[in-house]
Design an enzyme around this catalytic site. Structure first.
Site, PDB file in Angstrom:
ATOM      1  N   GLY A 173       0.817  -1.389   0.025  1.00  0.00           N
ATOM      2  CA  GLY A 173      -0.033  -0.053   0.041  1.00  0.00           C
ATOM      3  C   GLY A 173       0.885   1.218   0.011  1.00  0.00           C
ATOM      4  N   THR A 174       2.097   1.232   0.197  1.00  0.00           N
ATOM      5  CA  THR A 174       3.084   2.281   0.309  1.00  0.00           C
ATOM      6  C   THR A 174       3.250   2.746  -1.158  1.00  0.00           C
ATOM      7  OG1 THR A 174       4.142   1.268   1.898  1.00  0.00           O
ATOM      8  CG2 THR A 174       5.156   3.217   1.321  1.00  0.00           C
ATOM      9  N   THR A 175       3.049   4.129  -1.374  1.00  0.00           N
ATOM     10  CA  THR A 175       3.362   4.607  -2.518  1.00  0.00           C
ATOM     11  C   THR A 175       4.894   5.050  -2.808  1.00  0.00           C
ATOM     12  OG1 THR A 175       2.573   6.868  -1.897  1.00  0.00           O
ATOM     13  CG2 THR A 175       1.037   5.240  -3.022  1.00  0.00           C
ATOM     14  N   MET A 199      -6.198   1.825  -2.483  1.00  0.00           N
ATOM     15  CA  MET A 199      -6.735   0.657  -2.106  1.00  0.00           C
ATOM     16  C   MET A 199      -8.186   0.873  -1.870  1.00  0.00           C
ATOM     17  SD  MET A 199      -4.358  -1.735  -1.921  1.00  0.00           S
ATOM     18  CE  MET A 199      -2.662  -1.802  -2.037  1.00  0.00           C
ATOM     19  N   HIS A 232      -2.662  16.246   0.773  1.00  0.00           N
ATOM     20  CA  HIS A 232      -2.460  15.156   1.442  1.00  0.00           C
ATOM     21  C   HIS A 232      -2.157  15.657   2.999  1.00  0.00           C
ATOM     22  CE1 HIS A 232      -3.361  11.658  -0.937  1.00  0.00           C
ATOM     23  NE2 HIS A 232      -3.105  12.391  -1.838  1.00  0.00           N
ATOM     24  N   LYS A 236       2.609  12.739   4.484  1.00  0.00           N
ATOM     25  CA  LYS A 236       2.874  12.100   3.178  1.00  0.00           C
ATOM     26  C   LYS A 236       4.048  12.819   2.593  1.00  0.00           C
ATOM     27  CE  LYS A 236       0.622  10.424  -1.119  1.00  0.00           C
ATOM     28  NZ  LYS A 236       1.275   9.142  -0.886  1.00  0.00           N
ATOM     29  N   THR A 242      -1.977   7.695  -6.745  1.00  0.00           N
ATOM     30  CA  THR A 242      -3.389   7.600  -7.454  1.00  0.00           C
ATOM     31  C   THR A 242      -3.275   8.776  -8.554  1.00  0.00           C
ATOM     32  OG1 THR A 242      -4.306   7.160  -5.393  1.00  0.00           O
ATOM     33  CG2 THR A 242      -6.007   7.770  -7.288  1.00  0.00           C
TER      34      THR A 242
END
Length: 350
Positions: A173-175, A199, A232, A236, A242
């Site tokens: 899930g880490t970008t 996700m 965000h 972040k 995304t």
């Protein structure tokens, strides 16, 4: 096109003013752009008795190592796992400079809790994780032990190689990180993984729809100028994955020479974020994106928004992804990399 999600208690869909009508179905050709070369391997195999057995296994038999706690996204995912009946592994990796500690993860909805020892992801810590994995696998069964990664962009590539070399299926899930290298490493090692920039079920569906539009109607917005603003929480560290995925489709539609490094307007300070529409309560956890396509003469404008406050929609999608991956691991098939669109197509997002 405006999609807004707000979070008074848990995330609820507030409004969907328009679904992408041209994309009512999700054809098999879709997927994370980097996965296209492996799409043929994602066709559903015939179900073996082993697969049927795995699909009927009690979710609590699974042991999920959620790496990145006590970070908020990793913690939210651990809570979602408990909420969906999964069991947490008793150990997990944390930052390399974090002192070892034991935390109690509690899901407020189900009232379920679990104790997890956090081990720093340094050389000594990784040795302890490998040793602990052997014991967990002996108790729960190797196929029932999987990982979730919500760590840091700088750790993406090293962590994924660690998972693959230790035969540990994982949801990334880490970008951030080197995504091309990530995919090359996992495909070459035949690792079981779900890798995606987002996700959230509804946002994944939106991405699939945009990919379909870009494939069916390339350059339909030729001559239109693309502008992107994303906000965000301050913590972040990287540009939204995304946003990058959505921009790739919008560039196909518009032929715009949008530069991912130079042209995305990133908001990370409180003043700009509040002015963008984020509530004060969500400053520490939100994802607000606006994509605007404007005609050359300025007379026509299209706007796409998806605004999320909180982390629940991502956390629950992550828990669904790890359940999906567990069925693939138990099917007897060779390891493959999947996207969240694969999870959505399989009907595995609750």
């Amino acid at each position: 096109i405006i999609i807004t999600i707000s979070n008074p208690n848990m995330l609820m869909m507030k409004s969907i003013l328009l679904l992408l009508g041209a994309s009512a179905s999700l054809p098999q050709s879709h997927g994370f752009a980097l996965l296209q070369s492996t799409q043929q391997c994602h066709r559903s195999p015939s179900k073996t008795s082993r697969q049927m057995s795995n699909q009927s296994t009690d979710p609590s038999d699974l042991r999920i190592m959620v790496n990145g706690m006590p970070g908020p996204m990793a913690t939210a995912s651990a809570e979602a796992c408990l909420r969906k009946g999964l069991s947490l592994a008793p150990v997990a990796m944390t930052g390399p400079d974090v002192e070892p500690s034991t935390i109690i993860v509690t899901d407020a909805v189900s009232g379920t809790s679990a104790s997890v020892r956090l081990i720093p992801a340094n050389d000594a810590g990784r040795e302890e994780i490998v040793s602990s994995l052997a014991g967990i696998r002996e108790a729960a069964g190797k196929e029932n032990v999987l990982a979730i990664d919500y760590t840091h962009p700088s750790a993406v590539n090293a962590n994924s190689v660690f998972y693959a070399e230790n035969d540990l299926p994982f949801v990334m899930g880490t970008t951030g990180g080197d995504r091309d290298q990530l995919m090359d490493d996992m495909v070459s090692r035949k690792a079981f993984a779900v890798i995606a920039p987002n996700m959230g079920k509804q946002i994944v569906a939106m991405q699939a729809g945009l990919e379909d539009l870009a494939t069916k109607f390339p350059s339909a917005f030729a001559g239109y100028k693309l502008e992107v603003t994303e906000s965000h929480q301050k913590t972040k560290a990287d540009t939204s994955g995304t946003a990058k995925a959505v921009i790739a489709s919008l560039k196909e539609l518009s032929d715009d020479d949008f530069d991912l490094e130079e042209d995305i307007k990133m908001l990370r300070d409180d003043e700009s974020t509040l002015a963008f529409g984020v509530s004060k309560e969500a400053l520490n956890g939100h994802a607000f994106h606006t994509y605007t396509l404007t005609s050359a003469d300025g007379s026509v404008q299209f706007e796409l928004k998806h605004n999320v406050e909180g982390r629940t929609v991502y956390a629950e999608g992550t828990a669904d992804a790890v359940k999906f991956l567990a069925t693939k691991v138990g099917s007897g098939m060779e390891g493959k990399v999947y996207s969240m669109i694969d999870v959505l197509q399989a009907g595995a997002l609750e």
